[in-house]
Scaffold this motif. Structure first.
Motif, PDB file in Angstrom:
ATOM      1  N   GLY A 163       0.761  -1.128   0.069  1.00 58.51           N
ATOM      2  CA  GLY A 163      -0.076   0.054   0.100  1.00 58.51           C
ATOM      3  C   GLY A 163       0.984   1.287   0.064  1.00 58.51           C
ATOM      4  O   GLY A 163       2.151   1.092  -0.140  1.00 58.51           O
ATOM      5  N   PRO A 164       0.024   2.451   0.083  1.00 62.57           N
ATOM      6  CA  PRO A 164       0.924   3.752   0.122  1.00 62.57           C
ATOM      7  C   PRO A 164       2.112   3.726   1.160  1.00 62.57           C
ATOM      8  O   PRO A 164       3.060   4.414   0.823  1.00 62.57           O
ATOM      9  N   GLU A 165       1.919   3.324   2.368  1.00 55.99           N
ATOM     10  CA  GLU A 165       2.992   3.212   3.365  1.00 55.99           C
ATOM     11  C   GLU A 165       4.099   2.366   2.978  1.00 55.99           C
ATOM     12  O   GLU A 165       5.152   2.886   3.172  1.00 55.99           O
ATOM     13  N   GLU A 166       4.156   1.483   2.392  1.00 50.14           N
ATOM     14  CA  GLU A 166       5.263   0.483   2.194  1.00 50.14           C
ATOM     15  C   GLU A 166       5.639   1.183   0.659  1.00 50.14           C
ATOM     16  O   GLU A 166       7.065   1.250   1.064  1.00 50.14           O
ATOM     17  N   TRP A 167       5.110   1.521   0.006  1.00 49.36           N
ATOM     18  CA  TRP A 167       5.800   2.329  -1.324  1.00 49.36           C
ATOM     19  C   TRP A 167       6.399   3.625  -0.663  1.00 49.36           C
ATOM     20  O   TRP A 167       7.520   4.041  -1.236  1.00 49.36           O
ATOM     21  N   GLN A 168       5.997   4.280   0.320  1.00 47.38           N
ATOM     22  CA  GLN A 168       6.539   5.439   0.564  1.00 47.38           C
ATOM     23  C   GLN A 168       7.962   5.043   1.443  1.00 47.38           C
ATOM     24  O   GLN A 168       8.953   5.876   1.346  1.00 47.38           O
ATOM     25  N   ALA A 169       7.963   4.003   2.084  1.00 48.71           N
ATOM     26  CA  ALA A 169       9.029   3.454   2.804  1.00 48.71           C
ATOM     27  C   ALA A 169      10.417   3.325   1.784  1.00 48.71           C
ATOM     28  O   ALA A 169      11.358   3.678   1.845  1.00 48.71           O
ATOM     29  N   ILE A 170       9.926   2.421   0.622  1.00 45.61           N
ATOM     30  CA  ILE A 170      10.902   2.361  -0.309  1.00 45.61           C
ATOM     31  C   ILE A 170      11.255   3.389  -1.241  1.00 45.61           C
ATOM     32  O   ILE A 170      12.536   3.787  -1.490  1.00 45.61           O
ATOM     33  N   ALA A 171      10.237   4.449  -1.340  1.00 45.35           N
ATOM     34  CA  ALA A 171      10.696   5.661  -1.975  1.00 45.35           C
ATOM     35  C   ALA A 171      11.689   6.531  -0.991  1.00 45.35           C
ATOM     36  O   ALA A 171      12.818   7.148  -1.555  1.00 45.35           O
ATOM     37  N   ASP A 172      11.520   6.532   0.305  1.00 46.97           N
ATOM     38  CA  ASP A 172      12.336   7.200   1.062  1.00 46.97           C
ATOM     39  C   ASP A 172      13.824   6.535   0.979  1.00 46.97           C
ATOM     40  O   ASP A 172      14.905   7.192   1.114  1.00 46.97           O
ATOM     41  N   ALA A 173      13.847   5.234   0.820  1.00 53.73           N
ATOM     42  CA  ALA A 173      15.273   4.646   0.890  1.00 53.73           C
ATOM     43  C   ALA A 173      15.954   4.904  -0.539  1.00 53.73           C
ATOM     44  O   ALA A 173      16.968   4.925  -0.428  1.00 53.73           O
ATOM     45  N   VAL A 174      15.122   4.615  -1.425  1.00 53.24           N
ATOM     46  CA  VAL A 174      15.983   5.136  -2.864  1.00 53.24           C
ATOM     47  C   VAL A 174      16.502   6.964  -2.943  1.00 53.24           C
ATOM     48  O   VAL A 174      17.512   7.117  -3.156  1.00 53.24           O
ATOM     49  N   ALA A 175      15.486   7.451  -2.229  1.00 54.54           N
ATOM     50  CA  ALA A 175      16.052   9.075  -2.124  1.00 54.54           C
ATOM     51  C   ALA A 175      17.122   9.056  -1.305  1.00 54.54           C
ATOM     52  O   ALA A 175      17.912   9.718  -1.757  1.00 54.54           O
ATOM     53  N   GLY A 176      17.229   8.245  -0.195  1.00 55.67           N
ATOM     54  CA  GLY A 176      18.438   8.328   0.644  1.00 55.67           C
ATOM     55  C   GLY A 176      19.499   7.754  -0.154  1.00 55.67           C
ATOM     56  O   GLY A 176      20.742   8.306   0.165  1.00 55.67           O
ATOM     57  N   LEU A 177      19.396   6.775  -0.869  1.00 49.54           N
ATOM     58  CA  LEU A 177      20.582   6.448  -1.486  1.00 49.54           C
ATOM     59  C   LEU A 177      21.186   7.069  -2.600  1.00 49.54           C
ATOM     60  O   LEU A 177      22.255   7.395  -2.701  1.00 49.54           O
ATOM     61  N   ASP A 178      19.989   7.938  -3.260  1.00 49.16           N
ATOM     62  CA  ASP A 178      20.445   8.895  -4.189  1.00 49.16           C
ATOM     63  C   ASP A 178      21.273   9.976  -3.497  1.00 49.16           C
ATOM     64  O   ASP A 178      22.344  10.761  -3.968  1.00 49.16           O
ATOM     65  N   ARG A 179      20.733  10.443  -2.457  1.00 50.49           N
ATOM     66  CA  ARG A 179      21.734  11.745  -1.873  1.00 50.49           C
ATOM     67  C   ARG A 179      23.165  11.124  -1.400  1.00 50.49           C
ATOM     68  O   ARG A 179      24.023  11.755  -1.444  1.00 50.49           O
ATOM     69  N   ALA A 180      23.211   9.827  -1.046  1.00 48.43           N
ATOM     70  CA  ALA A 180      24.374   9.201  -0.468  1.00 48.43           C
ATOM     71  C   ALA A 180      25.273   8.885  -1.801  1.00 48.43           C
ATOM     72  O   ALA A 180      26.487   9.426  -1.681  1.00 48.43           O
ATOM     73  N   LEU A 181      24.661   8.644  -2.737  1.00 49.70           N
ATOM     74  CA  LEU A 181      25.508   8.727  -4.074  1.00 49.70           C
ATOM     75  C   LEU A 181      26.056  10.021  -4.431  1.00 49.70           C
ATOM     76  O   LEU A 181      27.287  10.163  -4.702  1.00 49.70           O
ATOM     77  N   GLY A 182      25.257  11.024  -4.386  1.00 56.40           N
ATOM     78  CA  GLY A 182      25.701  12.474  -4.921  1.00 56.40           C
ATOM     79  C   GLY A 182      26.893  12.824  -3.833  1.00 56.40           C
ATOM     80  O   GLY A 182      27.764  13.706  -4.053  1.00 56.40           O
ATOM     81  N   ASP A 183      26.716  12.604  -2.453  1.00 53.41           N
ATOM     82  CA  ASP A 183      27.592  13.220  -1.683  1.00 53.41           C
ATOM     83  C   ASP A 183      28.834  12.490  -1.746  1.00 53.41           C
ATOM     84  O   ASP A 183      29.782  12.799  -1.482  1.00 53.41           O
ATOM     85  N   ALA A 184      28.775  11.085  -1.857  1.00 53.23           N
ATOM     86  CA  ALA A 184      30.111  10.594  -2.212  1.00 53.23           C
ATOM     87  C   ALA A 184      30.998  10.611  -3.456  1.00 53.23           C
ATOM     88  O   ALA A 184      31.952  10.846  -3.468  1.00 53.23           O
ATOM     89  N   MET A 185      30.194  11.224  -4.404  1.00 55.14           N
ATOM     90  CA  MET A 185      30.841  11.617  -5.799  1.00 55.14           C
ATOM     91  C   MET A 185      31.466  12.736  -5.330  1.00 55.14           C
ATOM     92  O   MET A 185      32.547  12.986  -5.841  1.00 55.14           O
ATOM     93  N   GLU A 186      30.542  13.969  -4.860  1.00 52.60           N
ATOM     94  CA  GLU A 186      31.086  15.222  -4.679  1.00 52.60           C
ATOM     95  C   GLU A 186      32.333  15.088  -3.491  1.00 52.60           C
ATOM     96  O   GLU A 186      33.381  15.782  -3.530  1.00 52.60           O
ATOM     97  N   ALA A 187      32.517  14.045  -2.704  1.00 49.93           N
ATOM     98  CA  ALA A 187      33.541  13.933  -1.643  1.00 49.93           C
ATOM     99  C   ALA A 187      34.771  13.268  -2.228  1.00 49.93           C
ATOM    100  O   ALA A 187      35.775  13.177  -1.539  1.00 49.93           O
ATOM    101  N   GLY A 188      34.528  12.942  -3.495  1.00 54.04           N
ATOM    102  CA  GLY A 188      35.858  12.275  -4.369  1.00 54.04           C
ATOM    103  C   GLY A 188      35.959  10.758  -3.921  1.00 54.04           C
ATOM    104  O   GLY A 188      37.116  10.404  -4.092  1.00 54.04           O
TER     105      GLY A 188
END
Length: 267
Positions: A163-188
């Protein structure tokens, strides 16, 4: 057992045809004493009387209601048996089975719907969960592109129960990964480093919410993220060049596991 002429009663074959039962079943019921023919011809053939047929009719009815043969015999042979009580108990059992089957039917409907649509969310729910940049046409496009694959079936099976709650948790996990990828690339962080490999593994874990992702599949996804305009725009919108950097860290991790990124296929 009383004797009779050949004109009396019905043979096993005749009863089998009349009641839609197999001869084997009639013989078995005879052997266990559930429903025996009462007459025998001078030639030794056994025949069923009208009373035997009445008992057989009751056996058939009780069996169709789901009663076991031992229970049926007990009801038929015990004049003090609480037949209405037994039938009420069986009715309750049947009602439970109907409820389970209805739940199974509803689950199958959701599976079919999930296979056809990908997401069992309204357009409004999709935008709320995945953000204003989400295109509600994407699930249908993915269905058209991947609908015949085993991975789409796995994805649909997972989607059917969410349902929406489960998909929200997945969307949050994906968004968190995207931020971590961007931060890691920027950190070299460099491809092949422990930090990069950890992010590659994290990507596989997050992606497993959709379907199990092999390293070969992950390499193929890395290529698609870099070359597909939509995916490239998404990752490069987080950090310029992120799509290419992600492909490079996936390739480096694959090589560390003995996989040649230049020759992999979707498997």
């Amino acid at each position: 057992m009383p004797d009779a002429t050949d004109a009396d009663g019905l043979t096993v074959g005749q009863v089998s045809t009349r009641l839609g039962l197999t001869v084997r079943a009639l013989h078995h019921w005879d052997e266990i004493g559930l429903a025996r023919p009462s007459l025998r011809t001078a030639a030794g053939y056994r025949l069923y009387t009208a009373g035997d047929l009445e008992r057989l009719h009751r056996v058939v009815v009780y069996r169709e209601l789901g009663l076991g043969l031992d229970r049926i015999r007990a009801i038929l042979d015990d004049s003090t048996a609480d037949v209405p009580g037994a039938l009420r108990a069986q009715r309750a059992h049947v009602a439970e089975r109907i409820d389970r089957l209805q739940q199974l039917g509803a689950g199958l409907d959701r599976m079919i719907d999930a296979h056809d649509r990908g997401l069992l969310l309204t357009v409004e729910q999709q935008v709320e969960v995945f953000g204003p940049q989400w295109n509600p046409d994407w699930p249908a496009q993915a269905r058209q592109r991947y609908g015949d694959t085993a991975q789409w079936l796995q994805y649909a099976e997972r989607s059917a129960s969410r349902g929406p709650e489960e998909w929200q948790a997945i969307a949050d996990a994906v968004a968190g990964l995207d931020r971590a990828l961007g931060d890691a690339m920027e950190a070299g962080v460099t491809p092949g480093s422990p930090e990069a490999d950890q992010l590659v593994e994290r990507h596989r874990e997050v992606f497993a919410s959709y379907f199990p992702l092999t390293r070969q599949m992950q390499v193929c996804l890395g290529r698609m993220y870099e070359t597909d305009p939509g995916f490239a725009a998404h990752y490069d919108g987080i950090r310029a060049g992120l799509a290419t950097w992600f492909r490079r860290i996936v390739d480096a991790s694959a090589r560390a596991h003995g996989i040649d990124p230049d020759t992999v296929t979707w498997q």
